[in-house]
Design an enzyme around this catalytic site. Structure first.
Site, PDB file in Angstrom:
ATOM      1  N   ASP A   1       0.857  -1.189   0.000  1.00 52.74           N
ATOM      2  CA  ASP A   1       0.000   0.000   0.000  1.00 52.74           C
ATOM      3  C   ASP A   1       0.893   1.240   0.000  1.00 52.74           C
ATOM      4  O   ASP A   1       1.738   1.404   0.879  1.00 52.74           O
ATOM      5  CB  ASP A   1      -0.900  -0.025   1.240  1.00 52.74           C
ATOM      6  CG  ASP A   1      -1.660   1.270   1.447  1.00 52.74           C
ATOM      7  OD1 ASP A   1      -1.884   1.981   0.451  1.00 52.74           O
ATOM      8  OD2 ASP A   1      -2.035   1.562   2.596  1.00 52.74           O
TER       9      ASP A   1
ATOM     10  N   ASP B   1      -4.222   3.764   2.614  1.00 52.27           N
ATOM     11  CA  ASP B   1      -5.649   3.411   2.747  1.00 52.27           C
ATOM     12  C   ASP B   1      -5.847   1.954   3.140  1.00 52.27           C
ATOM     13  O   ASP B   1      -6.980   1.482   3.244  1.00 52.27           O
ATOM     14  CB  ASP B   1      -6.421   3.733   1.472  1.00 52.27           C
ATOM     15  CG  ASP B   1      -6.001   2.878   0.272  1.00 52.27           C
ATOM     16  OD1 ASP B   1      -5.048   2.073   0.409  1.00 52.27           O
ATOM     17  OD2 ASP B   1      -6.606   3.027  -0.808  1.00 52.27           O
TER      18      ASP B   1
ATOM     19  N   ASP C   1      -8.137 -16.821 -16.812  1.00 51.65           N
ATOM     20  CA  ASP C   1      -8.937 -17.330 -15.703  1.00 51.65           C
ATOM     21  C   ASP C   1      -9.979 -18.334 -16.191  1.00 51.65           C
ATOM     22  O   ASP C   1     -10.706 -18.059 -17.156  1.00 51.65           O
ATOM     23  CB  ASP C   1      -9.612 -16.148 -15.014  1.00 51.65           C
ATOM     24  CG  ASP C   1     -10.316 -16.530 -13.732  1.00 51.65           C
ATOM     25  OD1 ASP C   1      -9.632 -16.963 -12.793  1.00 51.65           O
ATOM     26  OD2 ASP C   1     -11.548 -16.379 -13.676  1.00 51.65           O
TER      27      ASP C   1
ATOM     28  N   GLU D   1      -5.687 -21.142 -16.798  1.00 53.87           N
ATOM     29  CA  GLU D   1      -6.079 -21.791 -15.549  1.00 53.87           C
ATOM     30  C   GLU D   1      -7.033 -22.918 -15.924  1.00 53.87           C
ATOM     31  O   GLU D   1      -8.189 -22.680 -16.267  1.00 53.87           O
ATOM     32  CB  GLU D   1      -6.763 -20.804 -14.614  1.00 53.87           C
ATOM     33  CG  GLU D   1      -7.119 -21.440 -13.275  1.00 53.87           C
ATOM     34  CD  GLU D   1      -8.121 -20.620 -12.477  1.00 53.87           C
ATOM     35  OE1 GLU D   1      -8.127 -20.755 -11.235  1.00 53.87           O
ATOM     36  OE2 GLU D   1      -8.900 -19.868 -13.075  1.00 53.87           O
TER      37      GLU D   1
END
Length: 568
Positions: A32, A36, A210, A264
């Site tokens: 980060d 946040d 995916d 995948e």
């Protein structure tokens, strides 16, 4: 001149993606930069030198697209925009440029089995039955007042959701907020190909695709056959037009770029693997076969015991099923699985480091392109989740509602199993240093809790320790890059039935290496076949080199020890 520079082409075609080592970055949990509590793209850019230090060639960036985050970015609202929490398109362009400046490549996720239900396509599709986008998704009237068939969501419950505005059901193999798109519609495929060109023209070097085997649905939407009812992924992964669509994708898009593609392949059997990756078919470069990573997993959330010979048999089977025209992957962890050392090694403090090194050796010396998941190079472990409220994962939360809250499963048993298999274990933030929240964020509350062991297990400590897991990975990656036999060599398991030792050779021409791995806490011994001589130790414990050189026919390994020998 290195061995790789002097490598002479054999019947196996050399490709940059075969010689690569891939490092997966899960953006939400990496670094980060703005306080946040959510990882972002500038945070990744700031840590590129850390990744480069491992010696990897390719970074795989998990979804960074605009998303409402029902499934942490795998529900895409706009394929041409960056998720606001992660930054801007300028931030992405900077990451891409800085990656290439360091001599690395960047591949991104292609999530095109489904979109978010907040995508403009779906907003139009559900508006009316005669909307031009209606056929972008899979809609069907009910059957006898219920869902159109018995298909199940992989996130629990039915794969169908009733939509009152038009009185029909839409299909979603995952969450209700992830409607499947209709690949039988040529307009859908054309739009997907345009999305791919958008990112490839920016300069990305390929895609991890995916659940790509699920894009072709079975004709007539029949109920599950009995033999697929327990494991429906094999039903959904064998649609009638899958290969037509992948070959079209290759003709229309991929063949025009020098890219890496990895599918995948949940739901693809070992025998079906060559249909996807045989280079003569023009589909994908390689796939993620799930047999190894799912060993010991039931078809629900239950686990079961497994033994090392079962794992070895999976790799032997994949090797036997593919020939010189096919290429594979080697991975045992990612964002959808628990931590590597907790799942396949021994995360007890006494054994975490040596077992992590054994697993690193396995991944970087087996046949195929290796994939490393962020934090595995530090030996990060599973998180000690204590209640369902601590989990973020939609898969866990939905299963809790479907199984525990209905009385079908015992709460304690369910939570005990989640401690072994939950995806959230791999999604806890990276542990950079011993400061608050492991240096992942400055001031913000992390979106998912940092593992409390971060003070002992972190990148700063690993970089400072020459004997760390991180430096071991770096040495192995360097050795692999300079050793053609570990990339293109033949594979032969020397002890397939040994309950604790995984010992195999990688052979290319006159070059042969023996990889010896002990998957237990106890010392183990193996007498090698007469035609294999472990004459020179190249990776392993230095104090034992001299003794082992005097007995090249026998390998003796301490608990959770890894060695690589060069054969005379």
């Amino acid at each position: 001149m290195t061995d790789m520079e002097s490598f002479k082409s054999t019947t196996i075609t050399r490709r940059w993606w075969k010689e690569a080592v891939v490092y997966q970055v899960y953006p939400r949990s990496f670094q980060d930069s703005n306080g946040d509590g959510i990882g972002d793209i500038p945070g990744i850019t700031a840590r590129l030198d850390y990744i480069l230090g491992l010696g990897v060639n390719v970074i795989w960036l998990s979804p960074h697209f605009d998303s409402p985050n029902a499934d942490n970015g795998y529900d895409i609202r706009d394929y041409r925009e960056v998720m606001r929490e992660f930054g801007t398109m300028a931030d992405f362009d900077s990451l891409l440029a800085e990656t290439k400046k360091r001599g690395m490549r960047l591949i991104i996720d292609l999530v095109v089995n489904h979109t978010s239900d907040e995508h403009v396509w779906f907003a139009e599709s559900r508006a009316s039955k005669d909307n031009p986008y209606r056929d972008y998704y899979i809609w069907h009237p009910g059957r006898d007042g219920r869902e159109p068939n018995d298909w199940r969501s992989f996130f629990s419950g039915s794969a169908w959701t009733y939509d009152p505005p038009t009185g029909e059901y839409y299909m979603h193999l995952f969450a209700a907020k992830q409607p499947d798109i209709n690949w039988d519609n040529p307009a859908v495929r054309a739009d997907v190909y345009d999305i791919m060109r958008f990112w490839l023209d920016k300069g990305v070097d390929g895609f991890r695709m995916d659940v790509i085997p699920f894009i072709s649905k079975q004709d007539g939407l029949p109920d599950y056959p009995d033999h697929h009812r327990v494991a429906p992924q094999f039903f959904h992964g064998s649609g009638p037009r899958l290969h037509d669509y992948l070959q079209e994708m290759n003709r229309e898009v991929l063949s025009h770029y020098d890219v890496m593609t990895v599918g995948e392949a949940f739901g693809v059997t070992t025998d079906a693997t060559p249909l996807l990756v045989d280079e003569r078919r023009g589909e994908l470069n390689m796939i993620f076969n799930f047999d190894a990573v799912r060993i010991g997993r039931g078809e629900t959330w239950h686990t079961k015991p497994w033994a090392l010979p079962e794992l070895k048999a999976i790799y032997a089977g994949l090797d036997a099923a593919t020939d010189r025209h096919c290429w594979g992957t080697v991975f045992l962890s990612n964002h959808d699985n628990p931590r590597l050392v907790s799942r396949f090694g021994d995360d007890h403090p006494d054994w975490r480091v040596p077992s992590a090194k054994v697993l690193a050796t396995l991944i970087l010396t087996l046949k195929g392109t290796p994939f490393i998941y962020q934090g595995d190079e530090l030996g990060m472990t599973n998180y000690p989740f204590g209640s369902v409220e601590e989990y973020d994962d939609i898969e866990v939360r939905n299963a809790w509602q479907a199984e525990v809250m209905t009385g079908k499963a015992d709460a304690a048993e369910f939570l005990a199993e989640m401690l072994k298999i939950s995806r959230d274990h791999s999604r806890t933030p990276m542990q950079w240093d011993a400061s608050s929240d492991g240096g992942f964020t400055r001031g913000g509350k992390p979106w998912l809790s940092v593992n409390p062991n971060y003070r002992a297990i972190n990148a700063d400590a690993a970089l400072a320790d020459p004997d760390s897991i991180y430096h071991y990975y770096a040495a192995l990656i360097r050795f692999r890059r300079e050793t053609p036999a570990l990339i293109y060599g033949d594979y032969d398991d020397l002890a397939p039935d040994h309950p604790h030792l995984f010992v195999y050779t990688r052979t290319l021409g006159s070059e042969r290496y023996v990889v010896a791995l002990n998957f237990s806490r106890d010392a183990q011994e193996l007498v090698l076949p007469t035609d294999v001589s472990a004459t020179s130790l190249v990776i392993g414990r230095a104090p034992q080199v001299d003794r082992m050189q005097h007995d090249a026919a026998r390998i003796e390994l301490a608990g959770w020890e890894a060695r690589i020998y060069h054969c005379a």
